[in-house]
Design a protein around this motif. Structure first.
Motif, PDB file in Angstrom:
ATOM      1  N   PRO A 109      -8.069   7.025  -9.576  1.00 27.22           N
ATOM      2  CA  PRO A 109      -8.476   6.882  -8.164  1.00 27.22           C
ATOM      3  C   PRO A 109      -7.520   7.495  -7.151  1.00 27.22           C
ATOM      4  N   VAL A 110      -6.204   7.491  -7.427  1.00 29.05           N
ATOM      5  CA  VAL A 110      -5.266   8.017  -6.442  1.00 29.05           C
ATOM      6  C   VAL A 110      -5.500   9.502  -6.193  1.00 29.05           C
TER       7      VAL A 110
ATOM      8  N   GLY B 122       0.792  -1.222   0.000  1.00 32.44           N
ATOM      9  CA  GLY B 122       0.000   0.000   0.000  1.00 32.44           C
ATOM     10  C   GLY B 122       0.825   1.272   0.000  1.00 32.44           C
ATOM     11  N   PHE B 123       2.158   1.138  -0.106  1.00 30.55           N
ATOM     12  CA  PHE B 123       2.980   2.341  -0.174  1.00 30.55           C
ATOM     13  C   PHE B 123       2.814   2.977  -1.555  1.00 30.55           C
ATOM     14  N   VAL B 124       2.509   4.272  -1.580  1.00 33.63           N
ATOM     15  CA  VAL B 124       2.291   4.982  -2.835  1.00 33.63           C
ATOM     16  C   VAL B 124       3.591   5.662  -3.258  1.00 33.63           C
ATOM     17  N   GLU B 125       4.152   5.243  -4.358  1.00 32.90           N
ATOM     18  CA  GLU B 125       5.360   5.877  -4.879  1.00 32.90           C
ATOM     19  C   GLU B 125       5.025   7.281  -5.381  1.00 32.90           C
ATOM     20  N   PHE B 126       6.014   8.176  -5.325  1.00 29.49           N
ATOM     21  CA  PHE B 126       5.748   9.571  -5.673  1.00 29.49           C
ATOM     22  C   PHE B 126       5.231   9.760  -7.092  1.00 29.49           C
TER      23      PHE B 126
ATOM     24  N   ARG C 165     -11.534   3.855   5.610  1.00 26.65           N
ATOM     25  CA  ARG C 165     -10.226   3.202   5.645  1.00 26.65           C
ATOM     26  C   ARG C 165     -10.082   2.224   4.476  1.00 26.65           C
ATOM     27  N   THR C 166     -11.136   1.458   4.220  1.00 30.05           N
ATOM     28  CA  THR C 166     -11.090   0.451   3.157  1.00 30.05           C
ATOM     29  C   THR C 166     -10.926   1.101   1.788  1.00 30.05           C
ATOM     30  N   ILE C 167     -11.681   2.160   1.541  1.00 27.27           N
ATOM     31  CA  ILE C 167     -11.574   2.864   0.262  1.00 27.27           C
ATOM     32  C   ILE C 167     -10.156   3.385   0.068  1.00 27.27           C
ATOM     33  N   ASP C 168      -9.638   4.032   1.097  1.00 25.80           N
ATOM     34  CA  ASP C 168      -8.293   4.612   1.024  1.00 25.80           C
ATOM     35  C   ASP C 168      -7.241   3.521   0.812  1.00 25.80           C
ATOM     36  N   ARG C 169      -7.349   2.439   1.579  1.00 25.13           N
ATOM     37  CA  ARG C 169      -6.357   1.363   1.474  1.00 25.13           C
ATOM     38  C   ARG C 169      -6.430   0.662   0.128  1.00 25.13           C
ATOM     39  N   ASN C 170      -7.642   0.420  -0.374  1.00 28.60           N
ATOM     40  CA  ASN C 170      -7.776  -0.261  -1.661  1.00 28.60           C
ATOM     41  C   ASN C 170      -7.144   0.550  -2.785  1.00 28.60           C
ATOM     42  N   ILE C 171      -7.292   1.863  -2.714  1.00 28.87           N
ATOM     43  CA  ILE C 171      -6.679   2.718  -3.735  1.00 28.87           C
ATOM     44  C   ILE C 171      -5.157   2.663  -3.627  1.00 28.87           C
ATOM     45  N   ARG C 172      -4.650   2.723  -2.407  1.00 26.73           N
ATOM     46  CA  ARG C 172      -3.194   2.689  -2.229  1.00 26.73           C
ATOM     47  C   ARG C 172      -2.614   1.327  -2.626  1.00 26.73           C
ATOM     48  N   MET C 173      -3.371   0.274  -2.378  1.00 23.63           N
ATOM     49  CA  MET C 173      -2.892  -1.061  -2.738  1.00 23.63           C
ATOM     50  C   MET C 173      -2.860  -1.260  -4.256  1.00 23.63           C
ATOM     51  N   GLU C 174      -3.897  -0.763  -4.940  1.00 23.21           N
ATOM     52  CA  GLU C 174      -4.002  -0.914  -6.395  1.00 23.21           C
ATOM     53  C   GLU C 174      -4.467   0.408  -7.005  1.00 23.21           C
ATOM     54  N   PRO C 175      -3.547   1.356  -7.181  1.00 20.89           N
ATOM     55  CA  PRO C 175      -3.921   2.687  -7.669  1.00 20.89           C
ATOM     56  C   PRO C 175      -4.609   2.690  -9.035  1.00 20.89           C
TER      57      PRO C 175
END
Length: 346
Positions: A76-77, A39-43, A111-121
């Motif tokens: 989505p990001v 879930g780490f979002v690269e710059f 939390r789920t919406i935010d995490r799902n986007i970060r996991m699969e932008p």
């Protein structure tokens, strides 16, 4: 100087301060390097969302649900970017959106919406008409309202959460930050209010906390040693406080392992007390010097390198069986765990 686990107990006791120094010398703080985790979002991904949002709103001149919602569903990001502009956590944004729009957005859903986007932008968001789609629209509407409004007048002893360089005056501040950049002193001041990497550290706190446990499991598995890893707050028969690992199992404990990484000396002291209690439990009804099970401590972090007296207590309680990340590879060879080795590590 040999490590405490490499010498006999008599030698350990006679030269305790030197062995404390040996442990301190092998301790490393983990706060400078943190794992990215899932879930780490690269710059570049984050910047793509930012630029998409900037284009869709005409450099933040028209920040409305009509302009923002389409770009969020296309990229989505951009929703994560929007949250960062607010400076809210997902649960805070959920609460604000529910109050402002009347649409129920639970903390868990945010939390789920935010995490799902970060996991699969790049993954498409739920289609029109779904509950998630309505919640996303509510989040966006609330964010647009907050950024248009800016900071209301407050008593001098209060601070508004939008009192930030980029949102203080509403969209005027947003456009200024986007067009002119933010003075370095302002950036540093906002870091003072919220430490750098705070959000990411919070999201991977469990991963950081498990670094020692993961290393122990790796060592035990490579030697094919049977072990029982306990869960948080789990109860084991014969233990009023379950250790982190029991070898080979709780029905025939021959070695118990306590694991901890901490940058705080108070937390380290609590773990030392816990290890002392396990050592006392192992001696109940046993002849002197022949405990029912061996107590081993595996530690990391600068918290254990603060109080010398606490380290002395830890060394005595474990009879020198204290290991750090630097010498974890010697865990089996210098403890009773060697008796349960099924194969030599490769």
């Amino acid at each position: 100087m040999p490590f405490p686990f490499e010498v006999g107990f008599d030698e350990l006791q006679s030269n305790l301060d030197a062995h404390v120094d040996a442990v301190f010398g092998s301790l490393q703080s983990e706060f400078l390097v943190i794992p990215k985790g899932k879930g780490f979002v690269e710059f570049p991904v984050f910047e793509n969302g930012y630029e998409a949002l900037k284009r869709a709103t005409g450099n933040f001149r028209a920040v409305t649900p009509d302009t923002v919602v389409p770009v969020v569903f296309e990229t989505p990001v951009a929703l994560v970017v929007l949250r960062c502009m607010l400076g809210f956590t997902p649960p805070e944004w959920a609460y604000y959106a529910s109050r402002h729009t009347g649409v129920e957005v639970t903390q868990g859903a945010a939390r789920t919406i935010d995490r799902n986007i970060r996991m699969e932008p790049d993954r498409a968001l739920p289609k029109k008409g779904s509950v998630t789609e309505r919640r996303i629209r509510a989040l966006v509407a609330a964010a647009c309202h907050a950024m248009r409004t800016g900071v209301p007048e407050l008593p001098p002893d209060s601070l508004h959460r939008l009192e930030k360089a980029d949102t203080r005056a509403g969209l005027v501040s947003v456009r200024s930050a986007a067009g002119l950049g933010v003075p370095y002193s302002i950036l540093l001041y906002e870091r003072l209010l919220g430490r750098p990497f705070a959000g990411h550290r919070d999201s991977i706190s469990e991963l950081i906390g498990n670094i020692v446990e993961n290393a122990i499991e790796d060592v035990l598995s490579r030697s094919d040693i049977s072990y029982r890893k306990t869960k948080r707050a789990e109860r084991l028969e014969g233990f009023d406080q379950a250790p982190d690992f029991v070898v080979p199992n709780e029905f025939n404990p021959q070695a118990v392992i306590e694991a901890k990484v901490t940058e705080d000396d108070g937390t380290a002291r609590d773990k030392v007390t816990r290890v002392q209690h396990l050592a006392s439990l192992g001696m109940e009804g046993q002849p002197p010097g022949r405990p029912r099970f061996e107590v081993i401590a595996c530690i990391a972090g600068r918290g254990f390198g603060v109080r010398r007296e606490d380290m002395k207590k830890l060394l005595i309680a474990t009879r020198g069986k204290v290991f750090t990340m630097q010498n974890m590879s010697q865990l089996v060879d210098h403890t009773r765990l060697a008796e349960f080795r099924s194969k030599q590590p490769t």
